[in-house]
Motif scaffolding. Structure first.
Motif, PDB file in Angstrom:
ATOM      1  N   ALA A  61       0.809  -1.219   0.000  1.00  0.00           N
ATOM      2  CA  ALA A  61       0.000   0.000   0.000  1.00  0.00           C
ATOM      3  C   ALA A  61       0.843   1.270   0.000  1.00  0.00           C
ATOM      4  N   GLY A  62       2.076   1.163   0.467  1.00  0.00           N
ATOM      5  CA  GLY A  62       2.917   2.346   0.574  1.00  0.00           C
ATOM      6  C   GLY A  62       2.616   3.184   1.789  1.00  0.00           C
ATOM      7  N   LYS A  63       1.828   2.628   2.712  1.00  0.00           N
ATOM      8  CA  LYS A  63       1.484   3.305   3.958  1.00  0.00           C
ATOM      9  C   LYS A  63       0.930   2.262   4.925  1.00  0.00           C
ATOM     10  N   ASP A  64       0.742   2.656   6.182  1.00  0.00           N
ATOM     11  CA  ASP A  64       0.240   1.731   7.192  1.00  0.00           C
ATOM     12  C   ASP A  64      -1.286   1.638   7.112  1.00  0.00           C
ATOM     13  N   VAL A  65      -1.760   0.536   6.583  1.00  0.00           N
ATOM     14  CA  VAL A  65      -3.199   0.280   6.542  1.00  0.00           C
ATOM     15  C   VAL A  65      -3.569  -0.914   7.410  1.00  0.00           C
ATOM     16  N   ALA A  66      -2.629  -1.836   7.604  1.00  0.00           N
ATOM     17  CA  ALA A  66      -2.858  -3.030   8.416  1.00  0.00           C
ATOM     18  C   ALA A  66      -2.092  -2.920   9.720  1.00  0.00           C
ATOM     19  N   ASP A  67      -2.707  -3.399  10.804  1.00  0.00           N
ATOM     20  CA  ASP A  67      -2.055  -3.394  12.100  1.00  0.00           C
ATOM     21  C   ASP A  67      -0.937  -4.420  12.118  1.00  0.00           C
ATOM     22  N   THR A  68       0.193  -4.038  12.698  1.00  0.00           N
ATOM     23  CA  THR A  68       1.318  -4.961  12.868  1.00  0.00           C
ATOM     24  C   THR A  68       1.739  -4.938  14.325  1.00  0.00           C
ATOM     25  N   SER A  69       2.397  -5.983  14.764  1.00  0.00           N
ATOM     26  CA  SER A  69       2.854  -6.044  16.154  1.00  0.00           C
ATOM     27  C   SER A  69       4.022  -6.983  16.257  1.00  0.00           C
ATOM     28  N   CYS A  70       4.784  -6.817  17.303  1.00  0.00           N
ATOM     29  CA  CYS A  70       5.878  -7.723  17.609  1.00  0.00           C
ATOM     30  C   CYS A  70       5.546  -8.445  18.897  1.00  0.00           C
ATOM     31  N   GLY A  71       6.069  -9.610  19.057  1.00  0.00           N
ATOM     32  CA  GLY A  71       5.825 -10.360  20.278  1.00  0.00           C
ATOM     33  C   GLY A  71       4.996 -11.581  20.031  1.00  0.00           C
ATOM     34  N   ILE A  72       4.615 -12.254  21.137  1.00  0.00           N
ATOM     35  CA  ILE A  72       3.937 -13.531  21.043  1.00  0.00           C
ATOM     36  C   ILE A  72       2.520 -13.370  20.516  1.00  0.00           C
ATOM     37  N   ARG A  73       1.818 -12.333  20.925  1.00  0.00           N
ATOM     38  CA  ARG A  73       0.425 -12.174  20.500  1.00  0.00           C
ATOM     39  C   ARG A  73       0.389 -11.694  19.060  1.00  0.00           C
ATOM     40  N   HIS A  74      -0.072 -12.549  18.157  1.00  0.00           N
ATOM     41  CA  HIS A  74      -0.145 -12.170  16.761  1.00  0.00           C
ATOM     42  C   HIS A  74      -1.281 -11.186  16.561  1.00  0.00           C
ATOM     43  N   CYS A  75      -1.080 -10.286  15.621  1.00  0.00           N
ATOM     44  CA  CYS A  75      -1.995  -9.161  15.481  1.00  0.00           C
ATOM     45  C   CYS A  75      -3.311  -9.561  14.813  1.00  0.00           C
ATOM     46  N   THR A  76      -3.248 -10.396  13.806  1.00  0.00           N
ATOM     47  CA  THR A  76      -4.455 -10.744  13.059  1.00  0.00           C
ATOM     48  C   THR A  76      -5.108 -11.971  13.666  1.00  0.00           C
ATOM     49  N   ASP A  77      -6.253 -11.783  14.372  1.00  0.00           N
ATOM     50  CA  ASP A  77      -6.932 -12.910  14.987  1.00  0.00           C
ATOM     51  C   ASP A  77      -8.186 -13.301  14.204  1.00  0.00           C
ATOM     52  N   ARG A  78      -8.449 -12.628  13.107  1.00  0.00           N
ATOM     53  CA  ARG A  78      -9.514 -12.988  12.187  1.00  0.00           C
ATOM     54  C   ARG A  78      -9.173 -12.327  10.860  1.00  0.00           C
ATOM     55  N   TRP A  79      -9.772 -12.817   9.778  1.00  0.00           N
ATOM     56  CA  TRP A  79      -9.440 -12.214   8.499  1.00  0.00           C
ATOM     57  C   TRP A  79      -9.919 -10.768   8.450  1.00  0.00           C
ATOM     58  N   LYS A  80      -9.129  -9.940   7.769  1.00  0.00           N
ATOM     59  CA  LYS A  80      -9.443  -8.524   7.648  1.00  0.00           C
ATOM     60  C   LYS A  80      -9.222  -8.093   6.210  1.00  0.00           C
ATOM     61  N   GLU A  81     -10.028  -7.149   5.780  1.00  0.00           N
ATOM     62  CA  GLU A  81      -9.923  -6.651   4.409  1.00  0.00           C
ATOM     63  C   GLU A  81      -9.365  -5.240   4.383  1.00  0.00           C
ATOM     64  N   TYR A  82      -8.471  -4.984   3.421  1.00  0.00           N
ATOM     65  CA  TYR A  82      -7.883  -3.660   3.264  1.00  0.00           C
ATOM     66  C   TYR A  82      -7.931  -3.253   1.788  1.00  0.00           C
ATOM     67  N   PRO A  83      -8.427  -2.044   1.483  1.00  0.00           N
ATOM     68  CA  PRO A  83      -8.319  -1.549   0.109  1.00  0.00           C
ATOM     69  C   PRO A  83      -6.908  -1.019  -0.122  1.00  0.00           C
ATOM     70  N   VAL A  84      -6.225  -1.543  -1.113  1.00  0.00           N
ATOM     71  CA  VAL A  84      -4.854  -1.129  -1.423  1.00  0.00           C
ATOM     72  C   VAL A  84      -4.839  -0.563  -2.833  1.00  0.00           C
ATOM     73  N   GLU A  85      -4.390   0.661  -2.967  1.00  0.00           N
ATOM     74  CA  GLU A  85      -4.427   1.348  -4.256  1.00  0.00           C
ATOM     75  C   GLU A  85      -3.019   1.665  -4.734  1.00  0.00           C
ATOM     76  N   PHE A  86      -2.709   1.299  -5.975  1.00  0.00           N
ATOM     77  CA  PHE A  86      -1.468   1.739  -6.610  1.00  0.00           C
ATOM     78  C   PHE A  86      -1.612   1.623  -8.127  1.00  0.00           C
ATOM     79  N   ASP A  87      -0.909   2.470  -8.817  1.00  0.00           N
ATOM     80  CA  ASP A  87      -0.898   2.502 -10.287  1.00  0.00           C
ATOM     81  C   ASP A  87      -2.304   2.563 -10.875  1.00  0.00           C
ATOM     82  N   GLY A  88      -3.161   3.370 -10.247  1.00  0.00           N
ATOM     83  CA  GLY A  88      -4.488   3.601 -10.792  1.00  0.00           C
ATOM     84  C   GLY A  88      -5.466   2.465 -10.633  1.00  0.00           C
ATOM     85  N   LYS A  89      -5.169   1.533  -9.763  1.00  0.00           N
ATOM     86  CA  LYS A  89      -6.046   0.391  -9.565  1.00  0.00           C
ATOM     87  C   LYS A  89      -6.171   0.104  -8.074  1.00  0.00           C
TER      88      LYS A  89
END
Length: 449
Positions: free
Chosen positions: A195-223
């Motif tokens: 995406a070229g920017k922070d759209v999804a949450d990230t984390s370090c450590g034992i607890r993983h950040c994504t505990d269910r599927w998540k959708e993100y709109p990512v735009e580049f090159d006109g699409k």
């Protein structure tokens, strides 16, 4: 519907007469059901519906939800996602979301599959706790609507023209991308890189950040691409089925089962939402390729998508490599030996490095070029539901599904049985598509470590 002063999404909401309200209802139940059935049928014919929110009171017996669920499902088929919105939870303890944790297994057992859910309160009570829950509820409903906003010319009109996002055309179903991989592989960071920017949450450590599927709109090159981040699956971390070579925090049985069902629900939702154009398999280049990677590959590419979706590799954590591309030259034979076959690959780093800024830019270009190559209009068509669907059309009628999951994907027996049972119940509820022949693979072709 406003989220922030700079972000506004306009939607058309259609309220309906209450179902099963008894003497309290202003419309008799039989008439209410007739009106709802006609409304859904009309909207489906017009192509002017993208989400059904099935609202229920939190105190209702789960068994009573099935009748109305079947009415809705019979009209929208598998073409429109159904989300469960549970209300009257202002006093539910400890958190409103715990209602779902307590009841989701019963919902599944009664043959109901929802694309998503929201646990909320609509009460306007005073006090900091109630106000906080009201705000949480608003955000949950807004997020639900945003998650299923139309991505093509079918669906409710938004503030932009149909089939656009921020004025950019979303032309084909091939724009839908599912990212998968083990915990800690860097899936969310990969999406941010793309995406070229922070759209999804990230984390370090034992607890993983994504505990269910998540959708993100990512735009580049006109699409614009609909990118789905998935739960990190690691069967080897489930202590009773430990596989040599896999590391990471252990999962309880319920946690691992929830993760598997969450992935299955994503595939169900994508079937209803238009299909999948590309699988991106995220693998950390800092570790050794092992059975965990092979099992994830088989579960997503072979089992869930039936080898019908193009798949590419995103190899992360290569910032220490003098030449990132040479990592693939050294390791490609290992992937071939494990029979992990992909259509393309990108050797990248998702970590910004102060003294090597060009590495991240090179990585961003590499993953974007890979995505564009396999989602262009001339590429293989997007995997869609209906007769092409692997999960709902084949799995429930095969006696060897549990064996396939345990032997081919190294899935714990209890989890395999639960998943097979859930799929069968979905089909028994009328969710099945036309039956197809299950392509049997060599169950002895597994990795020992």
């Amino acid at each position: 519907m406003a989220r922030t002063p700079n972000e506004r999404l306009k939607v058309k909401l259609v309220d309906t007469a209450g179902l099963d309200e008894g003497p309290r209802g202003t419309v008799p139940d039989k008439e209410a059901r007739r009106i709802l059935k006609k409304l859904l049928r009309t909207l489906m014919q017009q192509g002017n519906i993208h989400l059904v929110m099935y609202c229920v009171r939190g105190e209702r017996d789960i068994r009573t939800l099935r009748r109305n669920y079947e009415l809705i499902r019979s009209q929208v088929k598998r073409k429109v996602p159904i989300a469960l919105v549970v209300t009257c939870l202002e006093s539910y303890q400890p958190e409103m979301e715990d209602w779902w944790k307590v009841n989701k297994r019963a919902i599944s057992n009664f043959g109901m599959t929802f694309a998503d859910h929201a646990c909320i309160t609509t009460a306007t009570m005073t006090g900091p706790t109630f106000k906080n829950r009201r705000t949480q509820s608003y955000d949950a409903v807004c997020k639900l609507i945003e998650q299923y906003r139309p991505s093509n010319n079918i669906g409710v009109h938004t503030g932009s023209l149909p089939g656009t996002f921020n004025g950019v055309s979303i032309r084909t179903k091939s724009n839908t991308i599912v990212v998968f991989g083990a915990k800690g592989a860097g899936k969310s960071s990969l999406i941010n890189l793309m995406a070229g920017k922070d759209v999804a949450d990230t984390s370090c450590g034992i607890r993983h950040c994504t505990d269910r599927w998540k959708e993100y709109p990512v735009e580049f090159d006109g699409k614009v691409y609909r990118v789905f981040d998935t739960v990190g699956l690691c069967v080897e971390s489930y202590e009773k089925f430990n596989t040599p070579g896999a590391n990471g925090p252990q999962l309880e049985f319920s946690q691992y089962l929830d993760a598997i069902e969450n992935v299955y629900n994503l595939i169900q939702a994508r079937e209803e939402g238009g299909g999948i154009g590309l699988l991106v398999f995220c693998v950390s280049g800092a570790g050794k390729l092992n059975a965990m990677h092979q099992n994830n590959y088989r579960f997503f590419h072979e089992f869930l998508c039936g080898k019908k979706v193009p798949i590419v590799l995103a190899i992360t954590n290569l910032e220490r490599e003098p030449d990132m591309e040479k990592w693939w030259t050294r390791n490609r034979k290992t992937f071939h030996k494990k029979k992990i076959r992909v259509n393309g690959q990108a050797c990248i780093t998702t970590i910004p490095i102060d003294n090597k800024p060009i590495l991240q830019e090179k990585s961003r270009n590499a993953i974007r070029d890979l995505v564009k190559e396999f989602t262009t209009d001339g590429q293989k068509r997007a995997w869609k539901g209906g007769n092409d669907l692997f999960v709902s059309s084949m799995l429930p009628v095969r006696k060897d599904i549990v064996s396939y999951l345990t032997k081919r994907c190294h899935m714990p027996l209890e989890v395999a049985k639960e998943l097979a049972s859930k799929i069968k119940k979905d089909n028994a509820s009328g969710h099945a598509s036309k039956l197809e022949e299950f392509e049997l693979l060599d169950l002895d072709d597994t990795v020992k470590g």
